[in-house]
Scaffold this motif. Structure first.
Motif, PDB file in Angstrom:
ATOM      1  N   ALA A 163       1.452  49.805   0.773  1.00  0.00           N
ATOM      2  CA  ALA A 163       0.035  49.798   1.129  1.00  0.00           C
ATOM      3  C   ALA A 163      -0.353  50.976   2.031  1.00  0.00           C
ATOM      4  O   ALA A 163       0.554  51.530   2.705  1.00  0.00           O
ATOM      5  N   LEU A 164      -1.323  51.342   1.837  1.00  0.00           N
ATOM      6  CA  LEU A 164      -1.992  52.570   2.544  1.00  0.00           C
ATOM      7  C   LEU A 164      -3.397  52.164   3.252  1.00  0.00           C
ATOM      8  O   LEU A 164      -4.273  51.484   2.922  1.00  0.00           O
ATOM      9  N   MET A 165      -3.327  52.885   4.500  1.00  0.00           N
ATOM     10  CA  MET A 165      -4.636  52.759   5.243  1.00  0.00           C
ATOM     11  C   MET A 165      -5.156  53.964   5.941  1.00  0.00           C
ATOM     12  O   MET A 165      -4.982  53.781   6.895  1.00  0.00           O
ATOM     13  N   PRO A 166      -5.814  54.908   5.025  1.00  0.00           N
ATOM     14  CA  PRO A 166      -6.313  55.969   5.655  1.00  0.00           C
ATOM     15  C   PRO A 166      -7.750  55.680   6.688  1.00  0.00           C
ATOM     16  O   PRO A 166      -8.415  54.972   5.984  1.00  0.00           O
ATOM     17  N   HIS A 171     -12.911  36.692 -14.045  1.00  0.00           N
ATOM     18  CA  HIS A 171     -11.923  35.907 -14.858  1.00  0.00           C
ATOM     19  C   HIS A 171     -10.527  36.409 -14.804  1.00  0.00           C
ATOM     20  O   HIS A 171      -9.676  35.572 -15.189  1.00  0.00           O
ATOM     21  N   PHE A 172     -10.358  37.409 -14.421  1.00  0.00           N
ATOM     22  CA  PHE A 172      -9.160  38.127 -14.359  1.00  0.00           C
ATOM     23  C   PHE A 172      -8.868  38.184 -12.699  1.00  0.00           C
ATOM     24  O   PHE A 172      -8.777  39.073 -11.925  1.00  0.00           O
ATOM     25  N   ILE A 173      -8.079  37.219 -12.471  1.00  0.00           N
ATOM     26  CA  ILE A 173      -7.699  36.902 -10.974  1.00  0.00           C
ATOM     27  C   ILE A 173      -6.679  37.752 -10.512  1.00  0.00           C
ATOM     28  O   ILE A 173      -6.641  38.162  -9.548  1.00  0.00           O
ATOM     29  N   HIS A 174      -5.611  38.062 -11.566  1.00  0.00           N
ATOM     30  CA  HIS A 174      -4.739  38.797 -11.032  1.00  0.00           C
ATOM     31  C   HIS A 174      -4.776  40.173 -11.009  1.00  0.00           C
ATOM     32  O   HIS A 174      -3.988  41.020 -10.356  1.00  0.00           O
ATOM     33  N   THR A 175      -5.979  40.711 -11.687  1.00  0.00           N
ATOM     34  CA  THR A 175      -6.302  42.187 -11.214  1.00  0.00           C
ATOM     35  C   THR A 175      -7.410  42.256 -10.057  1.00  0.00           C
ATOM     36  O   THR A 175      -7.508  43.429  -9.356  1.00  0.00           O
ATOM     37  N   ASP A 176      -8.137  41.267 -10.102  1.00  0.00           N
ATOM     38  CA  ASP A 176      -9.410  41.261  -8.852  1.00  0.00           C
ATOM     39  C   ASP A 176      -8.541  41.109  -7.403  1.00  0.00           C
ATOM     40  O   ASP A 176      -8.869  41.385  -6.551  1.00  0.00           O
ATOM     41  N   ASN A 177      -7.440  40.413  -7.683  1.00  0.00           N
ATOM     42  CA  ASN A 177      -6.565  39.944  -6.344  1.00  0.00           C
ATOM     43  C   ASN A 177      -5.141  40.378  -6.841  1.00  0.00           C
ATOM     44  O   ASN A 177      -4.414  39.341  -6.652  1.00  0.00           O
ATOM     45  N   PRO A 178      -4.973  41.591  -7.013  1.00  0.00           N
ATOM     46  CA  PRO A 178      -3.337  41.822  -7.524  1.00  0.00           C
ATOM     47  C   PRO A 178      -2.188  41.313  -6.553  1.00  0.00           C
ATOM     48  O   PRO A 178      -1.275  40.894  -7.312  1.00  0.00           O
ATOM     49  N   ALA A 194      -7.612  40.049   5.271  1.00  0.00           N
ATOM     50  CA  ALA A 194      -6.888  39.946   3.780  1.00  0.00           C
ATOM     51  C   ALA A 194      -5.955  41.301   3.288  1.00  0.00           C
ATOM     52  O   ALA A 194      -5.066  41.025   2.791  1.00  0.00           O
ATOM     53  N   PHE A 195      -6.463  42.377   3.958  1.00  0.00           N
ATOM     54  CA  PHE A 195      -5.490  43.608   3.552  1.00  0.00           C
ATOM     55  C   PHE A 195      -4.231  43.562   4.398  1.00  0.00           C
ATOM     56  O   PHE A 195      -3.230  43.367   3.686  1.00  0.00           O
ATOM     57  N   MET A 196      -4.101  42.906   5.708  1.00  0.00           N
ATOM     58  CA  MET A 196      -2.727  42.887   6.328  1.00  0.00           C
ATOM     59  C   MET A 196      -2.215  41.789   5.893  1.00  0.00           C
ATOM     60  O   MET A 196      -0.939  41.945   5.863  1.00  0.00           O
ATOM     61  N   ASP A 197      -2.866  40.681   5.244  1.00  0.00           N
ATOM     62  CA  ASP A 197      -1.990  39.344   4.687  1.00  0.00           C
ATOM     63  C   ASP A 197      -1.393  40.245   3.102  1.00  0.00           C
ATOM     64  O   ASP A 197      -0.080  39.748   3.103  1.00  0.00           O
ATOM     65  N   ASP A 198      -1.909  40.859   2.659  1.00  0.00           N
ATOM     66  CA  ASP A 198      -1.402  41.485   1.365  1.00  0.00           C
ATOM     67  C   ASP A 198      -0.180  42.439   1.693  1.00  0.00           C
ATOM     68  O   ASP A 198       0.665  42.545   1.119  1.00  0.00           O
ATOM     69  N   VAL A 199      -0.465  43.361   2.981  1.00  0.00           N
ATOM     70  CA  VAL A 199       0.799  43.928   3.428  1.00  0.00           C
ATOM     71  C   VAL A 199       2.008  43.169   3.779  1.00  0.00           C
ATOM     72  O   VAL A 199       3.162  43.518   3.174  1.00  0.00           O
ATOM     73  N   ALA A 200       1.683  42.096   4.268  1.00  0.00           N
ATOM     74  CA  ALA A 200       2.679  41.228   4.713  1.00  0.00           C
ATOM     75  C   ALA A 200       3.322  40.427   3.669  1.00  0.00           C
ATOM     76  O   ALA A 200       4.402  40.457   3.457  1.00  0.00           O
ATOM     77  N   ALA A 201       2.647  40.211   2.468  1.00  0.00           N
ATOM     78  CA  ALA A 201       2.978  39.533   1.397  1.00  0.00           C
ATOM     79  C   ALA A 201       3.871  40.468   0.750  1.00  0.00           C
ATOM     80  O   ALA A 201       4.951  40.115   0.059  1.00  0.00           O
ATOM     81  N   ALA A 229      -0.231  51.649  -4.258  1.00  0.00           N
ATOM     82  CA  ALA A 229      -0.380  50.923  -2.936  1.00  0.00           C
ATOM     83  C   ALA A 229      -1.594  50.062  -2.903  1.00  0.00           C
ATOM     84  O   ALA A 229      -2.679  50.804  -3.177  1.00  0.00           O
ATOM     85  N   ARG A 230      -1.404  49.005  -2.396  1.00  0.00           N
ATOM     86  CA  ARG A 230      -2.563  48.407  -1.984  1.00  0.00           C
ATOM     87  C   ARG A 230      -3.373  49.212  -0.910  1.00  0.00           C
ATOM     88  O   ARG A 230      -2.849  49.500   0.028  1.00  0.00           O
ATOM     89  N   THR A 231      -4.727  49.450  -1.155  1.00  0.00           N
ATOM     90  CA  THR A 231      -5.296  50.571  -0.204  1.00  0.00           C
ATOM     91  C   THR A 231      -6.681  49.988   0.316  1.00  0.00           C
ATOM     92  O   THR A 231      -7.406  49.205  -0.394  1.00  0.00           O
ATOM     93  N   LEU A 232      -6.615  50.081   1.682  1.00  0.00           N
ATOM     94  CA  LEU A 232      -7.784  50.034   2.484  1.00  0.00           C
ATOM     95  C   LEU A 232      -8.323  51.174   3.264  1.00  0.00           C
ATOM     96  O   LEU A 232      -7.695  51.846   4.103  1.00  0.00           O
ATOM     97  N   VAL A 233      -9.280  51.790   2.834  1.00  0.00           N
ATOM     98  CA  VAL A 233      -9.958  53.161   3.646  1.00  0.00           C
ATOM     99  C   VAL A 233     -10.881  52.605   4.717  1.00  0.00           C
ATOM    100  O   VAL A 233     -11.778  51.746   4.273  1.00  0.00           O
ATOM    101  N   MET A 234     -10.752  53.038   5.689  1.00  0.00           N
ATOM    102  CA  MET A 234     -11.594  52.940   6.854  1.00  0.00           C
ATOM    103  C   MET A 234     -12.242  54.113   7.213  1.00  0.00           C
ATOM    104  O   MET A 234     -11.600  54.901   7.388  1.00  0.00           O
TER     105      MET A 234
END
Length: 837
Positions: free
Chosen positions: A220-223, A777-784, A407-414, A350-355
């Motif tokens: 994951a990335l968090m710039p 409809h595409f849950i696995h791409t909207d919430n990968p 949710a982002f940090m949950d994904d980082v942990a997952a 990487a799962r990315t959250l920009v702040m």
């Protein structure tokens, strides 16, 4: 005084001068840590023969293992090895090889180093909210992660011009910065994989670069407040820092020595020019509206004067200038003048959250928004701050309970949890350019995330037809008898599109098999001689023959998406002993249809007439009345891209507006893969395009033929016979289910989900239900990440966390669009006191 005495004293004076000069040269002009109270925590690492200032061909990482091609080593200039510095704290988790698998990397900012980030985020400096961000139970949890704060090249504890080479020091780049610290992680600290890379300001800029240079190394990335460009594409930012450079180079000492002033004592260095540069930078560091609230006494120490009118005028910038070196800063500024990774942001996996701070006057918010659009699946948290750019320091503390951040940090942990095993056969999925229509589009121009295999003997259906089936079959674990997950794709999709679920499951220790259904994907080219007409049960028999008979998998969990959901439901009814559990992602099959469908005003057609399942010509005669097959074959690239992302375009004006139907709300990696696949088909082999269009439309009939209202034994009626555990998932913005054009149903909850849940509960098999917010409809791409983790939890634990941060927020607050948040004003007259910037 005798001539001899005078000569002696002159000699002694000259000797003392030479000794003093030698000492000045021998001693470093800048200290190795910004916050000296934490210097004892810092460690250093040296890298031999690392090339600086060279070229980085991102497609060929082996060429820049030791820095960019054509670069210059410090050793060749008479200096020592390249050095970098770091502080590491927290819990290091190691794999069987002794490598760290839970690292978090904190990049430092323009004027800072690891001790600064330690002071700000570990100690909890006032500017960062007065509360630690890193520590046990903190947002970056040291009970869970091993946190490594690094010095960027050219600063403090890392190699820099003021160490001795001065203007001979090679002009380095952000690529050099990141690669040097990558070598630190990989070679010295033995980090096998990084859970999260983050940093503020220039640390955020480095975070983006980490993502494009080492996409498979990072979860994951968090710039935070960084930039993907500071060259001419950001004229304001470039202008600001070039003015700072000009101020430094305008210093009389710089002018006289052309920047080679190191033979002079430190107090004779171009300190006034550096102070002038800091003053220029500081003017736009805060929001102007906030500046106007400060009194003159608070502002004047930040203003540079060649001749100060009083002892406090310019005092802050002058004191700050004394601890920095002019060449160090100029070289650092020049790094930004050529920095632009925009063309490469699509490489980020990487799962990315920009702040970002919306009123940042150094690193523009609109450019950050554009970066978010370019990074696959990136999210954005933005807020205004009275201290403008400096608002990057407390933003995590201020937004730590924001559902998007949680949710982002949950994904980082997952993602960190799923790092147990290494999927060595992974390849970056994609569609090649320059597609040759005379070759197979699928086999020659599409790369699946794992190698595609073909059975030694073609798989058979019940009536004896044989099909060449392409499939992926991978296992990275160590169990002799692992749990198996079989993934069945949806209508119009293909197995490679589910690579994110496959990867997560593999890294969690599951064996994963993903076949392409007959006439789809890699099961298309070898079956061009086959009719597009085949029933759903024909396809089930083919996959059963492949998985159970040929691969020998007697029991497995089956995930089915859309048509695939209906497929696995019928599969479980046909071979209940082969199915240990069902994961249904936005499945068809949970509603019934009439045989005659209205296709125009006062006109009906028997679209679901019996007997069409293996007769394409007869089917085509009836379905051609709808014109949807012809429309699908005529789709051009623009219409595909518009539809996939819920857009519609006025044919006359070209104006784009939101559409009710589409595929992807999140522009994630596998959303892009599917989009490029469909666009690529239009440029590829005409026979394969025709095959794909035929089955894409024909399979509407394939779905509906099993769900006829007048058939008491239809699939919908028999579904309650399933005894295997079920995990049912839908998005709250599902665009295709139910299907009002066929049966008049319009309410997903009341017409589809609730009746199914009630019937299954009454039958003694209540499914696990999860509704994903802001999802189609595409849950696995909207919430990968979240959906992949849920599927693996279902398979391995039999449970799913059915809550979500955004869902909880919605239940309490409702779907209210809140205004852009504004951070609180930091206390005191000087919010950045104690910060070396």
């Amino acid at each position: 005084m005798s001539g001899r005495s005078a000569l002696k004293r002159c000699f002694v004076g000259l000797l003392l001068l030479l000794v003093g000069t030698a000492l000045a040269v021998a001693q470093p002009f800048t200290r190795r840590s910004s916050q000296m109270q934490h210097d004892g925590l810092k460690k250093t690492y040296e890298i031999a023969n690392f090339r600086l200032g060279g070229k980085y061909d991102l497609a060929n990482p082996s060429k820049w293992e030791n820095g960019g091609e054509g670069g210059v080593t410090l050793e060749s200039l008479g200096a020592g090895k390249l050095r970098t510095g770091y502080i590491a704290i927290g819990n290091a988790r190691r794999n069987a090889a002794g490598e760290i698998t839970n690292a978090v990397v904190i990049n430092s900012y323009y004027s800072g180093d690891s001790t600064d980030m330690y002071e700000q985020w570990v100690k909890g400096a006032a500017l960062s909210g007065g509360v630690p961000i890193i520590g046990p139970g903190r947002p970056i949890d040291t009970d869970r992660y091993y946190v490594i704060m690094v010095d960027p090249l050219g600063t403090w504890g890392a190699s820099k011009p003021s160490d001795g080479l001065g203007i001979k020091f090679p002009q380095y780049s952000y690529y050099d910065m990141v690669q040097a610290n990558y070598r630190l992680l990989r070679d010295e600290l033995k980090v096998a994989r990084v859970a999260l890379v983050t940093g503020v300001s220039m640390g955020g800029t480095q975070t983006y670069v980490w993502g494009v240079m080492h996409p498979e190394y990072i979860g994951a990335l968090m710039p935070i407040g960084g930039t993907t460009q500071s060259d001419g594409e950001d004229p304001v930012g470039n202008w600001t820092f070039q003015m700072m450079t000009a101020a430094i180079e305008g210093d009389p000492v710089w002018q006289a020595t052309k920047g080679d002033y190191y033979k002079l004592p430190k107090e004779k260095h171009p300190v006034p020019g550096v102070a002038f540069g800091w003053s220029i930078l500081g003017m736009t560091g805060y929001d102007f509206a906030y500046r106007t609230t400060q009194n003159w006494a608070a502002v004047q120490p930040e203003i540079f004067y060649w001749d100060a009118p009083n002892e406090k005028a310019g005092l802050n910038v002058t004191n700050r200038a004394k601890i920095y070196d002019a060449v160090d800063l100029v070289w650092r500024n020049r790094v930004g003048e050529t920095h632009n990774v925009n063309p490469y942001l699509g490489r980020i996996q990487a799962r990315t959250l920009v702040m970002h701070i919306t009123n940042d006057l150094w690193l523009n918010f609109k450019l950050a928004q554009k970066a978010v659009d370019r990074v696959p699946g990136a999210d954005l948290i933005a807020q205004e701050s009275p201290v403008a750019h400096y608002g990057v320091f407390p933003i995590i503390n201020q937004r730590k309970n924001d559902p998007k951040f949680v949710a982002f940090m949950d994904d980082v942990a997952a993602l960190d949890r799923a790092g147990t095993f290494v999927d060595k056969n992974y390849r970056v999925p994609g569609v090649a350019g320059n597609i040759d229509p005379s070759k197979s589009f699928w086999k020659d121009f599409v790369t699946y995330p794992y190698p595609v295999k073909y059975a030694n003997a073609n798989a058979k259906d019940k009536i004896g037809n044989t099909w060449q089936i392409g499939y992926m079959d991978e296992y990275a674990g160590t169990d002799r008898d692992p749990k198996v997950l079989v993934i069945i794709h949806g209508k119009g999709a293909f197995g490679g599109h589910y690579g994110n679920i496959m990867q997560y499951a593999l890294r969690s220790g599951l064996r994963v098999i993903v076949p392409d259904l007959p006439n789809y994907g890699m099961s298309g080219p070898g079956n061009l001689d086959k009719s597009p007409a085949r029933t759903m049960q024909d396809m089930r028999e083919v996959i059963y023959d492949l998985v159970v008979n040929q691969l020998g998998v007697k029991k497995a969990y089956y995930l089915g998406h859309s048509l695939g959901g209906q497929f696995v439901t019928g599969y479980a009814l046909t071979w209940p002993d082969a199915v240990q559990g069902l994961a249904l992602e936005a499945p068809s099959g949970l509603e019934e249809y009439p045989r005659d469908i209205t296709i125009a005003k006062d006109k009906k057609a028997p679209l679901f007439q019996p007997g069409l399942g293996r007769d394409f010509d007869k089917w085509k005669q009836i379905w051609d009345q709808t014109s949807i097959l012809a429309a699908e074959k005529a789709r051009d690239e623009q219409s595909i891209r518009d539809f996939f992302y819920f857009k519609k375009r006025d044919p006359d004006t070209g104006v784009v507006s939101a559409a009710k139907s589409g595929y992807f709300f999140s522009d994630s990696e596998y959303a892009r893969f599917h989009t490029e696949q469909r666009v690529g088909l239009t440029k590829g082999n005409p026979k394969e395009l025709e095959q794909w269009c035929n089955v894409f439309i024909f399979d509407i009939y394939t779905i509906g033929a099993e769900l006829q209202q007048d058939d008491p034994k239809n699939l919908y009626e028999r579904v309650t016979q399933i005894k295997a555990p079920i995990f049912l998932a839908f998005g709250d913005k599902e665009p295709f289910i139910p299907t009002p054009a066929f049966n008049g149903l319009t309410d997903l909850g009341r017409d589809v989900i609730t009746p199914f849940m009630t019937r299954m509960t009454n039958a003694g098999n209540r499914p696990i239900l999860k509704i994903y917010p802001e999802t189609g409809h595409f849950i696995h791409t909207d919430n990968p990440v979240e959906y992949s983790a849920d599927v693996v939890d279902f398979v391995t634990k039999g449970t799913v966390d059915t809550s979500s941060p955004l869902g909880t927020d919605r239940m309490i607050k409702g779907s209210v669009v809140s205004a852009l948040p504004v951070a609180p004003t930091p206390p005191g007259a000087a919010p950045t006191a104690g910060l070396n910037k």
